[in-house]
Write a protein that holds these residues in place. Structure first.
Motif, PDB file in Angstrom:
ATOM      1  N   SER A  32       0.824  -1.218   0.000  1.00  0.00           N
ATOM      2  CA  SER A  32       0.000   0.000   0.000  1.00  0.00           C
ATOM      3  C   SER A  32       0.858   1.269   0.000  1.00  0.00           C
ATOM      4  O   SER A  32       0.501   2.257  -0.639  1.00  0.00           O
ATOM      5  N   THR A  33       1.980   1.246   0.687  1.00  0.00           N
ATOM      6  CA  THR A  33       2.876   2.410   0.700  1.00  0.00           C
ATOM      7  C   THR A  33       3.463   2.648  -0.683  1.00  0.00           C
ATOM      8  O   THR A  33       3.532   3.787  -1.158  1.00  0.00           O
ATOM      9  N   ALA A  34       3.888   1.565  -1.338  1.00  0.00           N
ATOM     10  CA  ALA A  34       4.449   1.697  -2.687  1.00  0.00           C
ATOM     11  C   ALA A  34       3.423   2.274  -3.651  1.00  0.00           C
ATOM     12  O   ALA A  34       3.728   3.171  -4.445  1.00  0.00           O
ATOM     13  N   VAL A  35       2.186   1.797  -3.582  1.00  0.00           N
ATOM     14  CA  VAL A  35       1.130   2.291  -4.473  1.00  0.00           C
ATOM     15  C   VAL A  35       0.846   3.761  -4.194  1.00  0.00           C
ATOM     16  O   VAL A  35       0.670   4.558  -5.114  1.00  0.00           O
ATOM     17  N   ARG A  36       0.832   4.146  -2.914  1.00  0.00           N
ATOM     18  CA  ARG A  36       0.629   5.562  -2.572  1.00  0.00           C
ATOM     19  C   ARG A  36       1.737   6.432  -3.157  1.00  0.00           C
ATOM     20  O   ARG A  36       1.485   7.530  -3.658  1.00  0.00           O
ATOM     21  N   MET A  37       2.970   5.949  -3.113  1.00  0.00           N
ATOM     22  CA  MET A  37       4.092   6.716  -3.653  1.00  0.00           C
ATOM     23  C   MET A  37       4.030   6.820  -5.181  1.00  0.00           C
ATOM     24  O   MET A  37       4.554   7.759  -5.763  1.00  0.00           O
ATOM     25  N   MET A  38       3.375   5.860  -5.815  1.00  0.00           N
ATOM     26  CA  MET A  38       3.226   5.908  -7.268  1.00  0.00           C
ATOM     27  C   MET A  38       2.356   7.079  -7.709  1.00  0.00           C
ATOM     28  O   MET A  38       2.447   7.514  -8.852  1.00  0.00           O
ATOM     29  N   GLU A  39       1.525   7.569  -6.812  1.00  0.00           N
ATOM     30  CA  GLU A  39       0.716   8.751  -7.118  1.00  0.00           C
ATOM     31  C   GLU A  39       1.618   9.953  -7.389  1.00  0.00           C
ATOM     32  O   GLU A  39       1.291  10.813  -8.187  1.00  0.00           O
ATOM     33  N   GLU A  40       2.760  10.010  -6.707  1.00  0.00           N
ATOM     34  CA  GLU A  40       3.687  11.127  -6.844  1.00  0.00           C
ATOM     35  C   GLU A  40       4.718  10.903  -7.947  1.00  0.00           C
ATOM     36  O   GLU A  40       5.051  11.813  -8.688  1.00  0.00           O
ATOM     37  N   SER A  41       5.244   9.694  -8.001  1.00  0.00           N
ATOM     38  CA  SER A  41       6.310   9.386  -8.957  1.00  0.00           C
ATOM     39  C   SER A  41       6.145   7.942  -9.409  1.00  0.00           C
ATOM     40  O   SER A  41       6.290   7.019  -8.620  1.00  0.00           O
ATOM     41  N   GLU A  42       5.865   7.774 -10.669  1.00  0.00           N
ATOM     42  CA  GLU A  42       5.544   6.469 -11.220  1.00  0.00           C
ATOM     43  C   GLU A  42       6.797   5.686 -11.613  1.00  0.00           C
ATOM     44  O   GLU A  42       7.649   6.210 -12.315  1.00  0.00           O
TER      45      GLU A  42
END
Length: 160
Positions: A36-46
């Motif tokens: 879930s943390t990784a997916v949240r960070m993908m919102e900022e930088s893919e």
């Protein structure tokens, strides 16, 4: 030359560290202890590739993979799943959820390199195809995404 970026989601610190260190020689790597943390960070930088190591709760993890791959924001990012036993059953469930590749644990790091390279090559081809057909989310094209569910229907209608 810009390095391809890879996100790794692995709950075991030592294994995550080994994977990240190995891949850092050729890629920009960010590692996370939770999916879930990784997916949240993908919102900022893919990232260009997402590597997810399945934890013990397989059923819940496969559901998370399905949600991830259904999202128009992330469906074009290749997903490599690292899975343990019983591998054949898990592999089938992961492919059904939308994983692009599965690798059975334990594995040698030399097995990882060609698989990562192939997924990144395929990502570039998929990205170009989706961009030509205007299937990427609003952040990648000029279209405005009013309703993600509507866009999923359009994509299915177009044969994707």
């Amino acid at each position: 030359m810009k390095l391809n970026s890879i996100y790794i989601a692995e709950s075991h610190d030592s294994f995550r560290g080994i994977l990240a260190e190995h891949l850092r020689s050729n890629y920009y790597v960010r590692d996370f202890s939770r999916f879930s943390t990784a997916v949240r960070m993908m919102e900022e930088s893919e990232p260009d590739l997402f590597i997810f190591s399945l934890p013990d709760d397989i059923h819940r993890s496969v559901e998370s993979l399905q949600e991830y791959k259904r999202s128009l924001k992330f469906q074009h990012i290749p997903l490599l799943v690292l899975a343990g036993q019983p591998f054949r059953e898990i592999q089938t469930a992961c492919y059904a959820a939308g994983a692009d590749a599965c690798l059975e644990r334990p594995f040698g790091l030399t097995q990882l390199n060609p698989l990562v390279a192939a997924l990144l090559r395929n990502r570039e081809a998929s990205y170009a195809h989706a961009r030509r057909r205007s299937l990427l989310p609003a952040s990648y094209s000029n279209m405005v995404m009013e309703d993600e569910f509507f866009m999923q229907k359009v994509n299915r209608f177009l044969g994707n």
